[in-house]
Design a protein around this motif. Structure first.
Motif, PDB file in Angstrom:
ATOM      1  N   THR A   1       0.820  -1.204   0.000  1.00 43.88           N
ATOM      2  CA  THR A   1       0.000   0.000   0.000  1.00 43.88           C
ATOM      3  C   THR A   1       0.859   1.262   0.000  1.00 43.88           C
ATOM      4  N   GLU A   2       1.915   1.270   0.800  1.00 46.34           N
ATOM      5  CA  GLU A   2       2.768   2.459   0.922  1.00 46.34           C
ATOM      6  C   GLU A   2       3.528   2.784  -0.360  1.00 46.34           C
ATOM      7  N   VAL A   3       3.823   1.784  -1.154  1.00 45.47           N
ATOM      8  CA  VAL A   3       4.642   1.996  -2.354  1.00 45.47           C
ATOM      9  C   VAL A   3       3.877   1.701  -3.644  1.00 45.47           C
ATOM     10  N   GLU A   4       2.566   1.687  -3.561  1.00 45.34           N
ATOM     11  CA  GLU A   4       1.760   1.344  -4.728  1.00 45.34           C
ATOM     12  C   GLU A   4       1.978   2.321  -5.883  1.00 45.34           C
ATOM     13  N   ASP A   5       2.045   3.611  -5.587  1.00 43.59           N
ATOM     14  CA  ASP A   5       2.256   4.601  -6.648  1.00 43.59           C
ATOM     15  C   ASP A   5       3.610   4.401  -7.325  1.00 43.59           C
ATOM     16  N   GLU A   6       4.648   4.188  -6.522  1.00 40.29           N
ATOM     17  CA  GLU A   6       5.983   3.965  -7.080  1.00 40.29           C
ATOM     18  C   GLU A   6       6.021   2.694  -7.924  1.00 40.29           C
ATOM     19  N   LEU A   7       5.360   1.646  -7.433  1.00 36.35           N
ATOM     20  CA  LEU A   7       5.318   0.387  -8.175  1.00 36.35           C
ATOM     21  C   LEU A   7       4.604   0.570  -9.510  1.00 36.35           C
ATOM     22  N   ASN A   8       3.520   1.316  -9.511  1.00 32.08           N
ATOM     23  CA  ASN A   8       2.792   1.572 -10.758  1.00 32.08           C
ATOM     24  C   ASN A   8       3.643   2.364 -11.749  1.00 32.08           C
ATOM     25  N   ILE A   9       4.437   3.304 -11.252  1.00 31.14           N
ATOM     26  CA  ILE A   9       5.334   4.071 -12.128  1.00 31.14           C
ATOM     27  C   ILE A   9       6.369   3.140 -12.760  1.00 31.14           C
ATOM     28  N   ILE A  10       6.944   2.259 -11.943  1.00 27.54           N
ATOM     29  CA  ILE A  10       7.945   1.309 -12.448  1.00 27.54           C
ATOM     30  C   ILE A  10       7.329   0.402 -13.510  1.00 27.54           C
ATOM     31  N   VAL A  11       6.153  -0.127 -13.224  1.00 26.62           N
ATOM     32  CA  VAL A  11       5.477  -1.031 -14.158  1.00 26.62           C
ATOM     33  C   VAL A  11       5.179  -0.318 -15.469  1.00 26.62           C
ATOM     34  N   GLU A  12       4.711   0.910 -15.372  1.00 26.49           N
ATOM     35  CA  GLU A  12       4.364   1.672 -16.576  1.00 26.49           C
ATOM     36  C   GLU A  12       5.599   2.000 -17.410  1.00 26.49           C
ATOM     37  N   LYS A  13       6.662   2.438 -16.748  1.00 27.37           N
ATOM     38  CA  LYS A  13       7.865   2.846 -17.486  1.00 27.37           C
ATOM     39  C   LYS A  13       8.630   1.660 -18.060  1.00 27.37           C
ATOM     40  N   LEU A  14       8.695   0.562 -17.317  1.00 26.36           N
ATOM     41  CA  LEU A  14       9.462  -0.600 -17.776  1.00 26.36           C
ATOM     42  C   LEU A  14       8.626  -1.593 -18.573  1.00 26.36           C
ATOM     43  N   LYS A  15       7.326  -1.350 -18.637  1.00 26.93           N
ATOM     44  CA  LYS A  15       6.420  -2.244 -19.375  1.00 26.93           C
ATOM     45  C   LYS A  15       6.586  -3.689 -18.910  1.00 26.93           C
ATOM     46  N   THR A  16       6.446  -3.880 -17.619  1.00 27.77           N
ATOM     47  CA  THR A  16       6.599  -5.200 -17.027  1.00 27.77           C
ATOM     48  C   THR A  16       5.482  -5.430 -16.021  1.00 27.77           C
ATOM     49  N   SER A  17       5.408  -6.623 -15.499  1.00 29.44           N
ATOM     50  CA  SER A  17       4.384  -6.919 -14.493  1.00 29.44           C
ATOM     51  C   SER A  17       4.846  -6.431 -13.126  1.00 29.44           C
ATOM     52  N   LYS A  18       3.903  -6.318 -12.219  1.00 31.45           N
ATOM     53  CA  LYS A  18       4.252  -5.905 -10.857  1.00 31.45           C
ATOM     54  C   LYS A  18       5.150  -6.939 -10.195  1.00 31.45           C
ATOM     55  N   ALA A  19       4.846  -8.193 -10.414  1.00 38.39           N
ATOM     56  CA  ALA A  19       5.662  -9.258  -9.816  1.00 38.39           C
ATOM     57  C   ALA A  19       7.098  -9.191 -10.324  1.00 38.39           C
ATOM     58  N   GLU A  20       7.263  -8.995 -11.627  1.00 38.12           N
ATOM     59  CA  GLU A  20       8.615  -8.915 -12.193  1.00 38.12           C
ATOM     60  C   GLU A  20       9.334  -7.662 -11.704  1.00 38.12           C
ATOM     61  N   ALA A  21       8.613  -6.559 -11.552  1.00 36.72           N
ATOM     62  CA  ALA A  21       9.219  -5.328 -11.039  1.00 36.72           C
ATOM     63  C   ALA A  21       9.720  -5.533  -9.611  1.00 36.72           C
ATOM     64  N   ILE A  22       8.953  -6.244  -8.808  1.00 37.41           N
ATOM     65  CA  ILE A  22       9.360  -6.520  -7.423  1.00 37.41           C
ATOM     66  C   ILE A  22      10.575  -7.442  -7.406  1.00 37.41           C
ATOM     67  N   ARG A  23      10.553  -8.496  -8.234  1.00 35.84           N
ATOM     68  CA  ARG A  23      11.709  -9.406  -8.299  1.00 35.84           C
ATOM     69  C   ARG A  23      12.969  -8.657  -8.735  1.00 35.84           C
ATOM     70  N   GLU A  24      12.830  -7.786  -9.725  1.00 33.75           N
ATOM     71  CA  GLU A  24      13.983  -7.023 -10.217  1.00 33.75           C
ATOM     72  C   GLU A  24      14.500  -6.064  -9.149  1.00 33.75           C
ATOM     73  N   ALA A  25      13.593  -5.463  -8.386  1.00 34.51           N
ATOM     74  CA  ALA A  25      14.008  -4.566  -7.301  1.00 34.51           C
ATOM     75  C   ALA A  25      14.788  -5.334  -6.236  1.00 34.51           C
ATOM     76  N   ILE A  26      14.349  -6.545  -5.930  1.00 38.67           N
ATOM     77  CA  ILE A  26      15.057  -7.370  -4.950  1.00 38.67           C
ATOM     78  C   ILE A  26      16.446  -7.727  -5.476  1.00 38.67           C
ATOM     79  N   ARG A  27      16.534  -8.111  -6.755  1.00 36.33           N
ATOM     80  CA  ARG A  27      17.848  -8.427  -7.345  1.00 36.33           C
ATOM     81  C   ARG A  27      18.780  -7.217  -7.296  1.00 36.33           C
TER      82      ARG A  27
END
Length: 151
Positions: free
Chosen positions: A56-82
């Motif tokens: 909930t706290e980072v939903e806006d940031e996650l949506n920006i990442i997904v939109e800019k990188l054209k990827t899924s939320k799950a993949e964006a989270i995995r990439e952030a962890i890597r």
């Protein structure tokens, strides 16, 4: 470490106690002809790790990442962890020692002896002392004429 647990006609790879993954490999016997080479049919089962996380706290940031990188939320989270893990890979944790100021002062004097130039953080890391303590000691040593700050 994996070990075979069934006879060769139908082999199943069982899980070793030191691992969390399970694999199953099945071999089916099929009559072979001269011109036909049959590869074994393989079924692979892997354990997945799923973590419920409140984003909930980072939903806006996650949506920006997904939109800019054209990827899924799950993949964006995995990439952030890597990315974060790669950043931390070379990080060294220094556990500070709790020593009296006079002892620390003597250790600092001994450390800088014979060195032409040394940084405060280098002293703090090498001696595992708090950086503010090292700065205080260096200021005292400067007032005593033992060290000089660099311009």
């Amino acid at each position: 470490m994996w070990r075979w647990s069934s006879p060769p006609s139908r082999q199943k790879l069982s899980r070793d106690t030191s691992s969390n993954k399970e694999f199953s490999i099945k071999f089916y016997s099929v009559p072979q002809s001269k011109n036909l080479f049959i590869l074994p049919y393989t079924t692979l089962y892997m354990q997945r790790y799923i973590y419920p996380v409140d984003l909930t706290e980072v939903e806006d940031e996650l949506n920006i990442i997904v939109e800019k990188l054209k990827t899924s939320k799950a993949e964006a989270i995995r990439e952030a962890i890597r990315h974060y893990a790669e950043e931390l890979r070379g990080l060294e944790v220094v556990e500070l020692r709790d020593v009296p100021k006079e002892q620390a002062k003597e250790e600092v004097k001994e450390f800088i002896k014979g060195k032409e130039r040394v940084w405060a953080d280098e002293i703090a890391d090498a001696l595992r002392l708090d950086l503010s303590l090292v700065n205080d000691i260096l200021m005292e040593l400067w007032s005593e004429g033992y060290v000089e700050p660099e311009d």
